[in-house]
Design an enzyme around this catalytic site. Structure first.
Site, PDB file in Angstrom:
ATOM      1  N   CYS A  29      64.982   0.756  71.198  1.00  8.19           N
ATOM      2  CA  CYS A  29      65.018   1.868  72.160  1.00  8.19           C
ATOM      3  C   CYS A  29      66.386   1.985  72.840  1.00  8.19           C
ATOM      4  CB  CYS A  29      63.909   1.621  73.179  1.00  8.19           C
ATOM      5  SG  CYS A  29      64.016   2.588  74.681  1.00  8.19           S
ATOM      6  N   CYS A  32      66.302   2.003  76.675  1.00  6.86           N
ATOM      7  CA  CYS A  32      65.990   0.648  77.159  1.00  6.86           C
ATOM      8  C   CYS A  32      67.273  -0.174  77.286  1.00  6.86           C
ATOM      9  CB  CYS A  32      65.027  -0.060  76.209  1.00  6.86           C
ATOM     10  SG  CYS A  32      63.429   0.746  76.058  1.00  6.86           S
TER      11      CYS A  32
END
Length: 105
Positions: A29, A32
């Protein structure tokens, strides 16, 4: 380390007296990865007022399912075992600091 010492469970961690910010993330991600330095700064600034825990949704599917994580990153602030705040997406440091102040001590 003694043989009788037990590993702290997720439930043990979130039931503590200090707020616990849980970062549900995934290695793949992009947002993230953007969140990681912010969480590091928060940990440095907040010190022992908050505990920050990262949970990889691909490795901890049961926790991800239990908290119905639909997208990552999802941040959940627990205080004494209860969810007091939850938000998906990248969050600014000042917002997280304000949340910690609001719920710490």
């Amino acid at each position: 380390m003694s043989q009788t010492q037990q590993k702290e469970t997720f439930q043990d961690i979130i039931r503590g007296d200090k707020p616990v910010l849980v970062d549900f993330f995934a290695e793949w991600c992009g947002p993230c990865k953007m969140m990681a330095p912010t969480l590091k700064q928060l940990a440095e600034r907040a010190g022992d007022k908050v505990r920050i825990v990262k949970v990889d949704i691909d490795r901890s599917r049961s926790a991800a399912n239990q908290y119905q994580i639909q997208s990552v990153p999802t941040l959940i602030l627990f205080h004494k075992g209860k969810i007091v705040w939850r938000q998906s997406g990248v969050q600014p440091l000042h917002k997280l600091e304000a949340l910690v102040k609001q719920h710490a001590g």
